[in-house]
Design a protein around this motif. Structure first.
Motif, PDB file in Angstrom:
ATOM      1  N   ARG A  69      43.215  31.216  51.222  1.00 11.97           N
ATOM      2  CA  ARG A  69      42.688  30.061  50.493  1.00 11.97           C
ATOM      3  C   ARG A  69      41.171  30.124  50.341  1.00 11.97           C
ATOM      4  NH1 ARG A  69      44.806  24.835  53.386  1.00 11.97           N
ATOM      5  NH2 ARG A  69      43.814  23.817  51.590  1.00 11.97           N
ATOM      6  N   LEU A  70      40.503  30.920  51.178  1.00 11.22           N
ATOM      7  CA  LEU A  70      39.048  31.030  51.094  1.00 11.22           C
ATOM      8  C   LEU A  70      38.577  31.545  49.742  1.00 11.22           C
ATOM      9  CD1 LEU A  70      38.090  32.485  54.596  1.00 11.22           C
ATOM     10  CD2 LEU A  70      37.411  30.265  53.674  1.00 11.22           C
ATOM     11  N   LYS A  71      39.416  32.341  49.081  1.00 11.39           N
ATOM     12  CA  LYS A  71      38.993  32.915  47.798  1.00 11.39           C
ATOM     13  C   LYS A  71      38.816  31.838  46.724  1.00 11.39           C
ATOM     14  CE  LYS A  71      43.631  34.006  45.997  1.00 11.39           C
ATOM     15  NZ  LYS A  71      43.504  33.239  44.746  1.00 11.39           N
ATOM     16  N   GLY A  72      39.369  30.654  46.970  1.00  9.89           N
ATOM     17  CA  GLY A  72      39.203  29.549  46.032  1.00  9.89           C
ATOM     18  C   GLY A  72      37.978  28.700  46.307  1.00  9.89           C
ATOM     19  N   THR A  73      37.171  29.091  47.305  1.00 12.73           N
ATOM     20  CA  THR A  73      35.957  28.348  47.633  1.00 12.73           C
ATOM     21  C   THR A  73      34.729  29.150  47.188  1.00 12.73           C
ATOM     22  OG1 THR A  73      35.574  29.329  49.819  1.00 12.73           O
ATOM     23  CG2 THR A  73      37.158  27.511  49.692  1.00 12.73           C
ATOM     24  N   CYS A  74      33.549  28.593  47.419  1.00 13.12           N
ATOM     25  CA  CYS A  74      32.310  29.302  47.066  1.00 13.12           C
ATOM     26  C   CYS A  74      31.832  30.207  48.183  1.00 13.12           C
ATOM     27  CB  CYS A  74      31.223  28.291  46.700  1.00 13.12           C
ATOM     28  SG  CYS A  74      30.879  27.091  48.000  1.00 13.12           S
ATOM     29  N   CYS A  75      32.565  30.275  49.295  1.00 10.89           N
ATOM     30  CA  CYS A  75      32.181  31.108  50.430  1.00 10.89           C
ATOM     31  C   CYS A  75      32.347  32.584  50.073  1.00 10.89           C
ATOM     32  CB  CYS A  75      33.044  30.750  51.639  1.00 10.89           C
ATOM     33  SG  CYS A  75      32.599  31.621  53.137  1.00 10.89           S
ATOM     34  N   ARG A  76      31.256  33.352  50.181  1.00 11.68           N
ATOM     35  CA  ARG A  76      31.270  34.754  49.754  1.00 11.68           C
ATOM     36  C   ARG A  76      31.578  35.731  50.880  1.00 11.68           C
ATOM     37  NH1 ARG A  76      26.453  33.129  47.260  1.00 11.68           N
ATOM     38  NH2 ARG A  76      25.234  34.375  48.721  1.00 11.68           N
ATOM     39  N   GLU A  77      31.218  35.392  52.104  1.00  7.83           N
ATOM     40  CA  GLU A  77      31.401  36.319  53.229  1.00  7.83           C
ATOM     41  C   GLU A  77      31.947  35.543  54.435  1.00  7.83           C
ATOM     42  OE1 GLU A  77      30.624  39.643  53.207  1.00  7.83           O
ATOM     43  OE2 GLU A  77      29.516  39.768  51.317  1.00  7.83           O
ATOM     44  N   VAL A  78      32.823  36.210  55.190  1.00  9.73           N
ATOM     45  CA  VAL A  78      33.384  35.620  56.409  1.00  9.73           C
ATOM     46  C   VAL A  78      33.220  36.627  57.540  1.00  9.73           C
ATOM     47  CG1 VAL A  78      35.431  34.635  57.508  1.00  9.73           C
ATOM     48  CG2 VAL A  78      35.081  34.346  55.039  1.00  9.73           C
ATOM     49  N   ILE A  79      32.715  36.155  58.676  1.00  5.82           N
ATOM     50  CA  ILE A  79      32.562  37.013  59.858  1.00  5.82           C
ATOM     51  C   ILE A  79      33.384  36.398  60.984  1.00  5.82           C
ATOM     52  CG2 ILE A  79      30.994  37.861  61.632  1.00  5.82           C
ATOM     53  CD1 ILE A  79      29.667  37.172  58.173  1.00  5.82           C
ATOM     54  N   ILE A  80      34.306  37.180  61.530  1.00  7.32           N
ATOM     55  CA  ILE A  80      35.208  36.717  62.587  1.00  7.32           C
ATOM     56  C   ILE A  80      35.052  37.646  63.789  1.00  7.32           C
ATOM     57  CG2 ILE A  80      37.606  36.293  63.247  1.00  7.32           C
ATOM     58  CD1 ILE A  80      38.216  35.948  60.224  1.00  7.32           C
ATOM     59  N   ILE A  81      34.781  37.080  64.961  1.00 10.70           N
ATOM     60  CA  ILE A  81      34.706  37.885  66.177  1.00 10.70           C
ATOM     61  C   ILE A  81      35.822  37.488  67.138  1.00 10.70           C
ATOM     62  CG2 ILE A  81      32.207  38.166  65.975  1.00 10.70           C
ATOM     63  CD1 ILE A  81      32.018  36.156  68.407  1.00 10.70           C
ATOM     64  N   GLY A  82      36.176  38.407  68.024  1.00  3.75           N
ATOM     65  CA  GLY A  82      37.198  38.127  69.019  1.00  3.75           C
ATOM     66  C   GLY A  82      36.634  37.371  70.203  1.00  3.75           C
ATOM     67  N   GLY A  83      37.461  36.499  70.777  1.00  7.18           N
ATOM     68  CA  GLY A  83      37.108  35.779  71.998  1.00  7.18           C
ATOM     69  C   GLY A  83      37.921  36.286  73.166  1.00  7.18           C
ATOM     70  N   ASN A  84      37.739  35.675  74.331  1.00  6.54           N
ATOM     71  CA  ASN A  84      38.480  36.134  75.501  1.00  6.54           C
ATOM     72  C   ASN A  84      39.963  35.823  75.417  1.00  6.54           C
ATOM     73  OD1 ASN A  84      37.376  33.361  75.902  1.00  6.54           O
ATOM     74  ND2 ASN A  84      38.558  33.422  77.791  1.00  6.54           N
ATOM     75  N   HIS A  85      40.365  34.878  74.568  1.00  3.66           N
ATOM     76  CA  HIS A  85      41.784  34.588  74.385  1.00  3.66           C
ATOM     77  C   HIS A  85      42.432  35.513  73.359  1.00  3.66           C
ATOM     78  CE1 HIS A  85      42.606  30.620  76.462  1.00  3.66           C
ATOM     79  NE2 HIS A  85      41.297  30.767  76.636  1.00  3.66           N
ATOM     80  N   ASP A  86      41.632  36.129  72.511  1.00  3.35           N
ATOM     81  CA  ASP A  86      42.169  36.921  71.403  1.00  3.35           C
ATOM     82  C   ASP A  86      42.537  38.332  71.830  1.00  3.35           C
ATOM     83  OD1 ASP A  86      41.822  34.936  69.347  1.00  3.35           O
ATOM     84  OD2 ASP A  86      39.668  35.321  69.457  1.00  3.35           O
ATOM     85  N   SER A  87      43.555  38.870  71.171  1.00  2.00           N
ATOM     86  CA  SER A  87      43.905  40.277  71.326  1.00  2.00           C
ATOM     87  C   SER A  87      43.073  41.091  70.335  1.00  2.00           C
ATOM     88  CB  SER A  87      45.396  40.492  71.061  1.00  2.00           C
ATOM     89  OG  SER A  87      45.677  41.836  70.765  1.00  2.00           O
ATOM     90  N   ILE A  88      42.373  42.103  70.831  1.00  2.00           N
ATOM     91  CA  ILE A  88      41.554  42.940  69.947  1.00  2.00           C
ATOM     92  C   ILE A  88      42.426  43.591  68.883  1.00  2.00           C
ATOM     93  CG2 ILE A  88      40.084  44.989  69.839  1.00  2.00           C
ATOM     94  CD1 ILE A  88      39.120  44.338  72.656  1.00  2.00           C
ATOM     95  N   SER A  89      43.565  44.128  69.275  1.00  2.00           N
ATOM     96  CA  SER A  89      44.431  44.831  68.325  1.00  2.00           C
ATOM     97  C   SER A  89      45.022  43.883  67.285  1.00  2.00           C
ATOM     98  CB  SER A  89      45.556  45.560  69.069  1.00  2.00           C
ATOM     99  OG  SER A  89      46.318  44.652  69.851  1.00  2.00           O
TER     100      SER A  89
END
Length: 408
Positions: A69-89
């Motif tokens: 759904r982000l492609k329908g907004t004016c947001c051009r770039e998204v940066i997502i990092i992993g946290g201690n709860h997230d699986s890297i893979s």
């Protein structure tokens, strides 16, 4: 250039087996609208996208639908990092595909530091911002284990390792700084002086490795942090912040104002940080006291006009176990459609006695037979009830114990 900083979504999070899917979806729908309403160019999600390393299909569906759904907004770039709860893979699996949509995922620390440096172009196709996407730093990322080291030495090595990792970026971003291009660093860690809630799990064992806000390199114009669920400024440094979680994840967060942060950059500097309040769709309420006090508080509780009915934690102080509590609570809910569920916690409150009284009680107990002690306990826990079945079962247990002791 405008940047929105959020973190700690914990998609898939449950509260004692109760799903939070609707609340998360309400936030995601709201966020999509706000990205356009506030003309956001860059979205940063600072870790703990999911609540577990093996998220449910529903949580994954929410995540990928949001990215689509982000492609329908004016947001051009998204940066997502992993946290201690997230699986890297899990986070990194679609990384190469998502790059084509200007969605950059750094689930764990890569071998090449340049993979964490993300230049962001402005409307004139010029680099207007740089993001150093630093995920949760696991123990192997920041130090080498040393046999025989003390706890104090280990803590010192973890802190040094975290600081050293952030300082590695200074040579790599030097050319951008010379051009007057602002730089944002991300992080998912515990910064000294932060105020936590019950729902954060300790990281780096006992929160070792907590660093102060002034230990981040001064080359960073802003440090977007995740892990702490209460939004806050670190050590009074307005450019080092936790956005906090978008929904209350435990009853300890009932009074927190949830928010996301909007950063305005101009002329190579951070001009303003705006706290955008996230609307609450379900209240988590904590009520303490005796059952009579709680009954009184609930009788005057009013509808807060929320989209979803409230969940209420009841911390009940009692001198004995209330065996029919569920039935009593169901009656208290009658006529209150704005309350959906109670989460009762019974806390035994024992009156204080003097040392002399304790000695008298201990002496009296020594004079009693085990069956008499058990009978008194039954009377204490279930007053006015027939204890014949319990006493019969206790007699059978005593008989079996005596038989076992007499065996050769």
């Amino acid at each position: 250039m405008r940047v929105l900083h959020t973190a700690d979504w914990h998609l898939g999070k449950k509260l004692e087996q109760c799903e939070r899917t609707e609340e998360h979806q309400f936030f995601l729908d709201w966020l999509i609208d706000e990205l356009t309403n506030n003309c956001i160019d860059v979205l940063i999600i600072a870790g703990d996208i999911f609540d577990t390393g093996n998220p449910s299909n529903i949580a994954l569906e929410q995540y990928y639908k949001f990215l689509w759904r982000l492609k329908g907004t004016c947001c051009r770039e998204v940066i997502i990092i992993g946290g201690n709860h997230d699986s890297i893979s899990t986070l990194n699996a679609p990384r190469e595909l998502l790059k084509y949509f200007n969605i950059h995922v750094v689930g764990g620390v890569p071998e090449d530091i340049h993979q964490q440096i993300i230049p962001v172009q402005n409307a004139n196709s010029e680099v207007g911002l740089v993001v150093c996407a630093i995920p949760f730093l696991r123990d192997r990322d920041v130090r080498l284990s040393v046999a025989g080291e003390t706890a104090q030495e280990r803590e010192s090595r973890i802190k040094e390792g975290i600081c050293a990792h952030y300082n590695k970026f200074k040579p790599a971003i030097a050319s951008f700084k010379e051009q007057g291009i602002p730089v944002i660093a991300t992080g998912h860690l515990f910064a000294a002086g932060s105020s936590t809630s019950d729902s954060e799990k300790e990281i780096h064992v006992g929160n070792l490795g907590q660093i102060c806000g002034d230990q981040f390199p001064e080359e960073f114009n802003y440090v977007a942090l995740g892990h702490i669920h209460r939004p806050q400024i670190v050590n009074k440094m307005s450019h080092v912040r936790y956005s906090g979680s978008p929904i209350p994840l435990s009853f300890s967060e009932t009074d927190d104002d949830k928010q996301v942060l909007i950063l305005d950059f101009a002329d190579g500097v951070l001009k303003e940080v705006t706290e955008l309040k996230v609307p609450c769709c379900r209240k988590l309420i904590r009520v303490k006291g005796t059952l009579d006090e709680i009954r009184m508080k609930l009788s005057v509780m009013e509808d807060k006009g929320m989209r979803m009915p409230a969940w209420v934690e009841l911390q009940i102080e009692t001198d004995r176990f209330i065996h029919d509590l569920d039935e009593q609570l169901e009656k208290l809910k009658e006529g209150k459609p704005f309350i959906e569920r109670f989460f009762p916690r019974q806390t035994r409150v024992r009156k204080s006695v003097s040392l002399d009284e304790q000695n008298v009680l201990e002496a009296a107990l020594h004079e009693l037979e085990p069956r008499s002690v058990f009978e008194k306990r039954c009377e204490s826990e279930f007053p006015g009830e027939d204890h014949a079945d319990l006493l019969q079962m206790f007699d059978e247990v005593l008989e079996k114990m005596a038989q076992r002791e007499n065996q050769p």
